[in-house]
Scaffold this active site. Structure first.
Site, mmCIF file in Angstrom:
data_model
loop_
_atom_site.group_PDB
_atom_site.id
_atom_site.type_symbol
_atom_site.label_atom_id
_atom_site.label_comp_id
_atom_site.label_asym_id
_atom_site.label_seq_id
_atom_site.Cartn_x
_atom_site.Cartn_y
_atom_site.Cartn_z
ATOM 1 N N HIS A 34 20.763 27.098 36.628
ATOM 2 C CA HIS A 34 20.129 28.304 37.187
ATOM 3 C C HIS A 34 18.714 27.601 37.427
ATOM 4 O O HIS A 34 17.949 27.379 36.552
ATOM 5 C CB HIS A 34 20.105 29.408 36.328
ATOM 6 C CG HIS A 34 19.511 30.447 37.072
ATOM 7 N ND1 HIS A 34 20.294 31.256 37.930
ATOM 8 C CD2 HIS A 34 18.345 31.183 36.676
ATOM 9 C CE1 HIS A 34 19.371 32.238 38.393
ATOM 10 N NE2 HIS A 34 18.254 32.191 37.418
ATOM 11 N N SER B 282 24.296 19.975 46.603
ATOM 12 C CA SER B 282 23.144 18.905 46.313
ATOM 13 C C SER B 282 23.360 18.688 44.815
ATOM 14 O O SER B 282 23.256 17.490 44.485
ATOM 15 C CB SER B 282 21.865 19.296 46.740
ATOM 16 O OG SER B 282 21.231 20.364 45.968
HETATM 17 C C1 GAR Z 1 20.891 25.286 42.681
HETATM 18 O O1 GAR Z 1 19.493 25.820 43.000
HETATM 19 C C2 GAR Z 1 21.591 26.440 41.467
HETATM 20 O O2 GAR Z 1 20.443 26.353 40.413
HETATM 21 C C3 GAR Z 1 21.650 27.796 42.219
HETATM 22 O O3 GAR Z 1 21.982 27.598 43.331
HETATM 23 C C4 GAR Z 1 21.644 26.295 43.876
HETATM 24 C C5 GAR Z 1 22.688 25.641 44.450
HETATM 25 O O4 GAR Z 1 22.321 24.423 45.351
HETATM 26 N N1 GAR Z 1 22.287 28.835 41.200
HETATM 27 C C6 GAR Z 1 22.000 29.865 40.962
HETATM 28 O O5 GAR Z 1 21.183 30.237 41.404
HETATM 29 C C7 GAR Z 1 22.890 30.553 39.950
HETATM 30 N N2 GAR Z 1 22.583 31.852 39.583
HETATM 31 P P1 GAR Z 1 23.356 23.272 45.696
HETATM 32 O O6 GAR Z 1 24.223 23.965 46.304
HETATM 33 O O7 GAR Z 1 22.398 22.475 46.731
HETATM 34 O O8 GAR Z 1 24.003 22.640 44.399
#
Ligand code: GAR
Length: 188
Positions: free
Chosen positions: A108, A12
């Protein structure tokens, strides 16, 4: 400025960044998506937006050094200036981070240094923290650590369920990450 996004899952944040690049709000060319999971939904998003996908599976290499060498060769071939980690669920080695010092950013879902790790939203919710947040930072040799670029605090409301809090945090991520990339793109 040539940008690469690294992602392993839903994507996303990838979509939020693509949108702003396409609208010309970020002065960068989104050159490649680097993904380590063939089943990741982010690949479908990239193909839909005609962004080139580089799939590098860790299990195809005998060790992390070889895996990263393959990625670095790719980054050099595409002349990548900036890397945005967006849910990339691998830890980059100190050598990799050093090579792209101040050129790798990460998002994060907490107000770092609080709630590091891969369950940051749930951890904040479960421990009944009054607030949490979102952080975009440069990547250094520690996990979920490094100089902060942008940070936004999110109050945990009484009516929040975990799902509601997750949704609110993701909405903020989708604004904050493009904003941070825009800042850097203007300086590189
Ligand atoms: C996001 O919420 C990001 O902040 C987190 O993974 C998710 C990916 O969502 N990252 C971490 O936790 C890093 N430690 P997405 O695939 O929908 O962009």
């Amino acid at each position: 400025m040539n940008l690469a996004i690294f992602a392993s899952g839903n994507g996303s944040n990838f979509s939020a960044i693509v949108k702003e690049v396409k609208q010309g709000k970020i002065k960068a060319k989104l050159v490649i998506l680097v993904c380590d999971k063939p089943e990741a939904f982010v690949i479908k998003r990239a193909l839909r937006h005609k962004v080139k996908v580089v799939l590098v599976k860790r299990e195809d290499f005998k060790n992390r050094a070889d895996f990263e060498t393959a990625i670095i060769q790719m980054l050099k071939a595409y002349k990548i200036d900036l890397i945005a980690l967006a849910g990339f669920m691998r830890i980059l080695s100190p050598a990799f981070v050093k090579l792209y010092r101040n050129r790798i950013m990460n998002i994060h879902p907490s107000l770092l240094p609080a709630f590091k790790g891969s369950h940051a939203i749930k951890d904040a919710f479960d421990c009944k923290a009054g607030s949490t947040g979102v952080t975009v930072h440069f990547v250094d040799q520690e996990v979920d650590h490094g100089p902060v670029i942008l940070q936004r605090k999110v109050k945990i409301e009484n009516r929040d369920t975990l799902a509601r809090l997750e949704k609110r945090i993701h909405t903020i991520e989708h604004k904050l990450y493009p904003e941070a990339i825009k800042l850097l793109a203007a300086t590189l």
